[in-house]
Every structure is written in structure tokens, then in C-alpha cells.
Scaffold this motif. Structure first.
Motif, PDB file in Angstrom:
ATOM      1  N   ALA A 165      -1.083  30.520  29.890  1.00  0.00           N
ATOM      2  CA  ALA A 165      -2.416  30.472  29.286  1.00  0.00           C
ATOM      3  C   ALA A 165      -2.400  30.894  27.820  1.00  0.00           C
ATOM      4  CB  ALA A 165      -3.370  31.363  30.077  1.00  0.00           C
ATOM      5  N   GLU A 166      -1.567  31.885  27.473  1.00  0.00           N
ATOM      6  CA  GLU A 166      -1.539  32.395  26.104  1.00  0.00           C
ATOM      7  C   GLU A 166      -0.498  31.698  25.240  1.00  0.00           C
ATOM      8  OE1 GLU A 166      -3.641  34.543  24.905  1.00  0.00           O
ATOM      9  OE2 GLU A 166      -4.649  34.978  26.806  1.00  0.00           O
ATOM     10  N   GLY A 167       0.356  30.968  25.858  1.00  0.00           N
ATOM     11  CA  GLY A 167       1.428  30.334  25.090  1.00  0.00           C
ATOM     12  C   GLY A 167       2.681  31.169  25.035  1.00  0.00           C
ATOM     13  N   SER A 168       2.543  32.480  25.023  1.00  0.00           N
ATOM     14  CA  SER A 168       3.673  33.410  25.017  1.00  0.00           C
ATOM     15  C   SER A 168       3.155  34.804  25.334  1.00  0.00           C
ATOM     16  CB  SER A 168       4.412  33.397  23.673  1.00  0.00           C
ATOM     17  OG  SER A 168       3.546  33.852  22.649  1.00  0.00           O
ATOM     18  N   LEU A 169       4.028  35.649  25.749  1.00  0.00           N
ATOM     19  CA  LEU A 169       3.693  37.040  26.045  1.00  0.00           C
ATOM     20  C   LEU A 169       4.176  37.913  24.912  1.00  0.00           C
ATOM     21  CD1 LEU A 169       4.596  37.326  29.851  1.00  0.00           C
ATOM     22  CD2 LEU A 169       2.330  37.090  28.827  1.00  0.00           C
ATOM     23  N   THR A 170       3.319  38.832  24.504  1.00  0.00           N
ATOM     24  CA  THR A 170       3.663  39.755  23.423  1.00  0.00           C
ATOM     25  C   THR A 170       3.507  41.187  23.907  1.00  0.00           C
ATOM     26  OG1 THR A 170       1.389  39.745  22.591  1.00  0.00           O
ATOM     27  CG2 THR A 170       2.932  38.121  21.661  1.00  0.00           C
ATOM     28  N   VAL A 171       4.251  42.043  23.281  1.00  0.00           N
ATOM     29  CA  VAL A 171       4.163  43.476  23.555  1.00  0.00           C
ATOM     30  C   VAL A 171       3.853  44.143  22.231  1.00  0.00           C
ATOM     31  CG1 VAL A 171       5.345  45.525  24.414  1.00  0.00           C
ATOM     32  CG2 VAL A 171       5.834  43.285  25.433  1.00  0.00           C
ATOM     33  N   GLY A 172       2.680  44.741  22.136  1.00  0.00           N
ATOM     34  CA  GLY A 172       2.288  45.365  20.881  1.00  0.00           C
ATOM     35  C   GLY A 172       1.443  46.588  21.130  1.00  0.00           C
ATOM     36  N   GLY A 173       1.089  47.265  20.060  1.00  0.00           N
ATOM     37  CA  GLY A 173       0.259  48.454  20.160  1.00  0.00           C
ATOM     38  C   GLY A 173      -1.213  48.129  19.992  1.00  0.00           C
TER      39      GLY A 173
END
Length: 209
Positions: free
Chosen positions: A99-107
Motif C-alpha cells: 500500500a505504501e510502496g515501501s516500508l520505512t523506519v524513522g523517528g
């Protein structure tokens, strides 16, 4: 015993973390309880799901499996609970990534949140608890040792009634009672002698005095 206790503690801790994870942020500040269970199979939307029909449902089922597994010391049930938690977490990540196109890990609440970490940690603790537990052990069956049969008595031939001195009725060899019993022999009547007294003890005849 110790292994079952340690494994049960790990399994219960993993189940608690898994059930608590939907109430934490999963992605971009959105809690896990906001994702409907059917969206994991049809696709993620922005609609907010009810708690009873959210991703909390499979995690609650995994917690129930954990309780039953700990109660009956079943490693299989605890391991199955861990697989359920990890499986639905991975499935959610796949659908969100689509759904998002990619997964990110952020603050700052962006990307993957603490709820996903709790779900992964809970699943790993469940599998670890299943490995540590020793499970139920069957009752040890003691082998039945039959007593040795008593030795058969040695057959002894009946003595000949015409023989005044029969053979020894007891065979030669060790006896269970210790010393060999003493054999008894029948007495034989001998005919009386011609003289009632021996010559040395014959009474003196008064006519010979």
C-alpha cells in the motif's frame, strides 16, 4: 521441571507482548487495532476497524493457545502460537509495503512503530519458550521381572519291599534347606539265637556246684 517453568515464563511474556502490540503504533502513528483483519488478505485501506475485528483477533487467539499450552505443558501449542503471531505480523508488513510502496523506519512516529517490534518480540519469545520447555513426559514403565521357577523335584524310585536295605531316598547334591536330611532305614527282625544268653553269661547250674 525447571525447564518447564522457564519456558512457561517466556511463553507468557511473549503472549503478553503480542496482545499488547496492537494498542501501540504500528506505522506512521497508526495503531495496530486500526487495521481490519480482512485487510490483511484484500489490501490495506485508510478505514478504521473495530477492535474485535482488528489484527488484535489473531493475537488474542495466539494468547489463548499459549495459556492452554502452558497449562498442559504442550510445546506444540506454544510453538503454534508463536507462528501465528509472526505469520500475521509478516503478512501485515507485506500488505502495508504494497500500500505504501515501501516500508520505512524513522523517528517522530514515522514508519514502523514500536507495536511491530512488540509483535515480533512476542513471537520470538513464544518460539523460544517452546524450545526451552521440556514438555510432558510419559510415565516410566518398569519392566516386569518374573521370578525364576522353582527346580522340579528329582523323581525317586519307590523302594523294593523285599529289599531290607533300600537305596538312599535322597539324591546326592545341594539341598535348599541346608544339610542333607538323614535317611532312615527299616529295621530287620533277626531270628532269636538257640541259647537265650551268651555262653559267658549263662546262669550257674545248681547241680554242678
Amino acid at each position: 521441571m525447571i525447564r518447564n517453568i522457564v519456558g512457561s515464563v517466556l511463553a507468557l511474556a511473549g503472549a503478553t507482548a503480542a496482545v499488547w502490540s496492537p494498542f501501540r503504533a504500528w506505522y506512521d502513528g497508526r495503531h495496530g487495532r486500526d487495521y481490519a483483519i480482512d485487510e490483511l488478505f484484500t489490501g490495506i485501506t485508510d478505514a478504521k476497524a473495530e477492535v474485535i475485528g482488528s489484527i488484535l483477533l489473531p493475537f488474542a487467539f495466539a494468547a489463548l493457545l499459549t495459556l492452554v499450552g502452558v497449562l498442559f505443558r504442550s510445546r506444540a501449542l506454544v510453538a503454534l502460537a508463536g507462528i501465528v503471531v509472526l505469520g500475521f505480523t509478516v503478512l501485515w508488513m507485506v500488505r502495508v509495503g504494497q500500500a505504501e510502496g515501501s516500508l520505512t523506519v524513522g523517528g517522530d512516529g514515522q514508519g514502523l512503530g514500536i507495536g511491530v517490534a512488540n509483535a515480533f518480540g512476542g513471537g520470538v519469545l513464544l518460539l523460544l519458550g517452546a524450545v526451552v520447555m521440556s514438555g510432558r513426559r510419559g510415565r516410566r514403565r518398569t519392566a516386569r521381572v518374573d521370578q525364576a521357577p522353582a527346580p522340579a523335584p528329582v523323581p525317586v524310585a519307590d523302594p523294593d519291599p523285599a529289599d531290607p536295605y533300600p537305596a538312599d531316598p535322597y539324591p546326592v547334591g545341594p539341598y535348599p534347606g541346608g544339610d542333607a536330611p538323614t535317611a532312615t532305614y527299616p529295621t530287620v527282625d533277626t531270628p532269636p539265637p538257640d541259647q537265650p544268653y551268651p555262653p559267658d553269661h549263662r546262669p550257674e547250674d545248681p547241680q554242678n556246684r
